[in-house]
Design a protein around this motif. Structure first.
Motif, PDB file in Angstrom:
ATOM      1  N   GLU A  85      53.188  93.793  69.058  1.00 44.86           N
ATOM      2  CA  GLU A  85      52.406  92.607  68.722  1.00 44.86           C
ATOM      3  C   GLU A  85      52.126  92.708  67.158  1.00 44.86           C
ATOM      4  OE1 GLU A  85      50.108  90.734  70.363  1.00 44.86           O
ATOM      5  OE2 GLU A  85      49.413  89.977  68.404  1.00 44.86           O
ATOM      6  N   ARG A 132      46.379  91.618  64.980  1.00 45.08           N
ATOM      7  CA  ARG A 132      45.538  92.644  65.415  1.00 45.08           C
ATOM      8  C   ARG A 132      44.831  92.086  66.533  1.00 45.08           C
ATOM      9  NH1 ARG A 132      41.953  92.956  61.361  1.00 45.08           N
ATOM     10  NH2 ARG A 132      42.782  91.234  60.147  1.00 45.08           N
ATOM     11  N   ARG A 133      44.842  92.595  67.632  1.00 48.55           N
ATOM     12  CA  ARG A 133      43.989  92.535  68.607  1.00 48.55           C
ATOM     13  C   ARG A 133      43.736  93.357  69.723  1.00 48.55           C
ATOM     14  NH1 ARG A 133      48.346  87.689  70.408  1.00 48.55           N
ATOM     15  NH2 ARG A 133      46.371  86.560  70.547  1.00 48.55           N
ATOM     16  N   SER A 134      42.715  93.309  70.407  1.00 49.97           N
ATOM     17  CA  SER A 134      42.464  94.399  71.517  1.00 49.97           C
ATOM     18  C   SER A 134      43.509  94.602  72.451  1.00 49.97           C
ATOM     19  CB  SER A 134      40.842  93.941  72.254  1.00 49.97           C
ATOM     20  OG  SER A 134      41.359  92.876  73.068  1.00 49.97           O
ATOM     21  N   ALA A 185      43.568  92.260  74.729  1.00 44.09           N
ATOM     22  CA  ALA A 185      44.032  90.779  74.424  1.00 44.09           C
ATOM     23  C   ALA A 185      45.580  91.142  74.695  1.00 44.09           C
ATOM     24  CB  ALA A 185      43.667  90.467  73.095  1.00 44.09           C
ATOM     25  N   GLN A 186      46.209  92.349  74.066  1.00 42.43           N
ATOM     26  CA  GLN A 186      47.384  92.470  74.099  1.00 42.43           C
ATOM     27  C   GLN A 186      48.115  92.332  75.519  1.00 42.43           C
ATOM     28  OE1 GLN A 186      49.047  95.424  71.235  1.00 42.43           O
ATOM     29  NE2 GLN A 186      46.977  95.671  71.087  1.00 42.43           N
ATOM     30  N   ARG A 229      48.267  88.690  76.769  1.00 46.11           N
ATOM     31  CA  ARG A 229      49.143  87.955  76.199  1.00 46.11           C
ATOM     32  C   ARG A 229      50.654  88.525  76.788  1.00 46.11           C
ATOM     33  NH1 ARG A 229      52.532  88.837  70.845  1.00 46.11           N
ATOM     34  NH2 ARG A 229      54.218  87.387  71.176  1.00 46.11           N
TER      35      ARG A 229
END
Length: 416
Positions: A353, A356-358, A361-362, A365
């Motif tokens: 990734e 920057r995401r939680s 969220a990862q 995706r």
RNA sequence: GUGGAUGUAGCUCAGAUGGUUAGAGCGCCAGGUUGUGGCCCUGGAGGCCGGGGGUUCAAGUCCCCUCAUUCACCCCA
């Protein structure tokens, strides 16, 4: 904003790029097995090369060529087709004997775009040069056939005809003119012109009036000289023998002047009006038209954009193992990239990734983009030199030492 | 080159007779409390209404031009 030129296309969707690569590699594989070697010819050639081979009266030459003059005053043209170039290259290199070539090249024609018809399009084509043997015709058609089957196009049917050679074609032309002259008034304006220019083309007019006249028109087959007749009979016999489904079509003629004897086409319904996905034929006098030694040949051209349309959207690419490496915090991104690079070196397909995401969220995706596995890399994992791996299809999760990952994932057991 | 259709958010499309801050679905992003997907709920971002000109007090809506897409013709892969 500036846009791409009319009739051109970008390929930037990864899925579509993959489809192209897969199709091209299918072509290369089929060719390699049959002994065709790749030929690459210049993107532009002397305008005269195409004018003399396709024919001054052909539509391609009259209105479809991208022609320009370079700084030195030379008249050049972006290739509208490749056969003339391949023959030119053969002669220029002073080759002799039988040679089999294939090409995967872009071609350019200034036309009004529509479905399956672009101003820049790509063709896969094969040419067998140096022999007029019917066996060459059969092998060549066989190559197109094999390629299309391997590409997954179903229900194939080759339409073919023989349009004779310089010995017998003049007589046939006269017969056509003699038949049509009394009906001249009933013909559409285009056909009235063709009557003088290129009578063979009267046969593929789609206007109702002209269509009606075709049934009674003389057939080229009846006018073939004995050599052409024998040649065509042999081609048909061989196609039977190798199991290629074909049908005789005495209305089939081609738009380029260089064709002699065998002409053929393969069509597909998904393309609407542009139904021909593949077309070709024999061109035994082409070489002489450009001032070369006599050199018989047969070839086909196959439109890849059209083929891709015919094949539809079907995903025929098996889903391989793809690992999405998720991190629990920004601090883990560096170590995760190091791990990803290590895993890639051992042959795995790994993505990290970048935003920057939680964690949630990862995962979302990874799921959306069709990854097969998600690896979670956090402090615990780093401390123990392991990775938590979740199989997205099976919904199962387990932890493994990083050193064993490549083997575990590669051997593929979807359920860990 | 000829004829027809179309062009409004990333995608598919609504926006009657011109009238105030242009909408929906899907997608996208963020939340629904501790390191976890698909379903559901909530919130959010995102639109020179293809471009230019004109008519009008007022144009996404009418007119002209232009670009592009699409279907057919011509022709071809």
């Amino acid at each position: 904003m500036l846009q791409r030129p009319r009739g051109t296309a970008d390929v930037l969707d990864p899925k579509e790029a993959e489809r192209w690569q897969w199709l091209e590699s299918t072509a290369r594989r089929v060719c390699a097995r049959a002994g065709f070697s790749e030929v690459r010819t210049p993107t532009f050639e002397a305008t005269e090369l195409f004018a003399r081979t396709s024919g001054e009266s052909s539509d391609v030459v009259q209105k479809e060529m991208y022609t320009f003059q370079d700084q030195g005053g030379r008249a050049l043209t972006l290739r509208p087709e490749s056969t003339a170039s391949v023959v030119r290259a053969y002669q220029e290199a002073k080759l002799s004997g039988v040679h089999k070539f294939y090409y995967l090249q872009a071609h350019f024609r200034y036309e009004r775009p529509q479905k399956g018809r672009l101003r820049e399009h790509h063709q896969f084509g094969c040419e067998i040069l140096g022999t007029d043997a019917p066996l060459a015709d059969a092998e060549l058609i066989g190559a197109a056939w094999t390629f299309l089957s391997e590409a997954g196009l179903g229900d194939l049917m080759v339409s073919l005809n023989s349009i004779g050679d310089p010995n017998c074609r003049p007589a046939y032309r006269q017969a056509l003119q003699a038949y049509y002259r009394p009906h001249q008034a009933e013909l559409c304006t285009d056909c009235q012109r063709r009557l003088e220019d290129n009578p063979l083309r009267l046969l593929d007019c789609k206007q109702d009036g002209c269509q009606a006249l075709k049934t009674g028109a003389p057939k080229s087959r009846q006018y073939l000289c004995s050599a052409c007749q024998e040649h065509f009979r042999e081609v048909l016999r061989l196609l039977d023998q190798v199991g290629i489904r074909h049908q005789f079509d005495d209305l089939l003629v081609r738009g380029l002047d260089y064709y002699t004897r065998t002409v053929f086409a393969i069509s597909h319904a998904a393309l609407g009006a542009q139904s021909d996905v593949c077309g070709g034929g024999r061109y035994d006098q082409l070489s002489e038209a450009i001032g070369g030694e006599p050199l018989p040949g047969v070839g086909f051209g196959l439109g890849l954009e059209r083929l891709l349309i015919s094949l539809g959207e079907s995903d025929r690419v098996a889903q391989p193992v793809r690992l999405y490496l998720a991190v629990t915090s920004e601090q883990m991104q560096g170590p995760a990239l190091a791990l990803a690079m290590e895993l890639r070196r051992s042959g795995l397909t790994v993505e990290v990734e970048l935003a920057r995401r939680s964690l949630k969220a990862q995962f979302r995706r990874a799921d959306k983009e069709g990854f097969s596995h998600v690896g979670v890399f956090g402090p615990d994992e780093m401390a123990s030199g392991a990775l938590t791996v979740r199989d997205l299809l099976a919904g199962k999760e387990s932890r493994h030492p990083t050193t064993e990952l490549a083997n575990i994932l590669r051997t593929g057991a979807p359920a860990l």
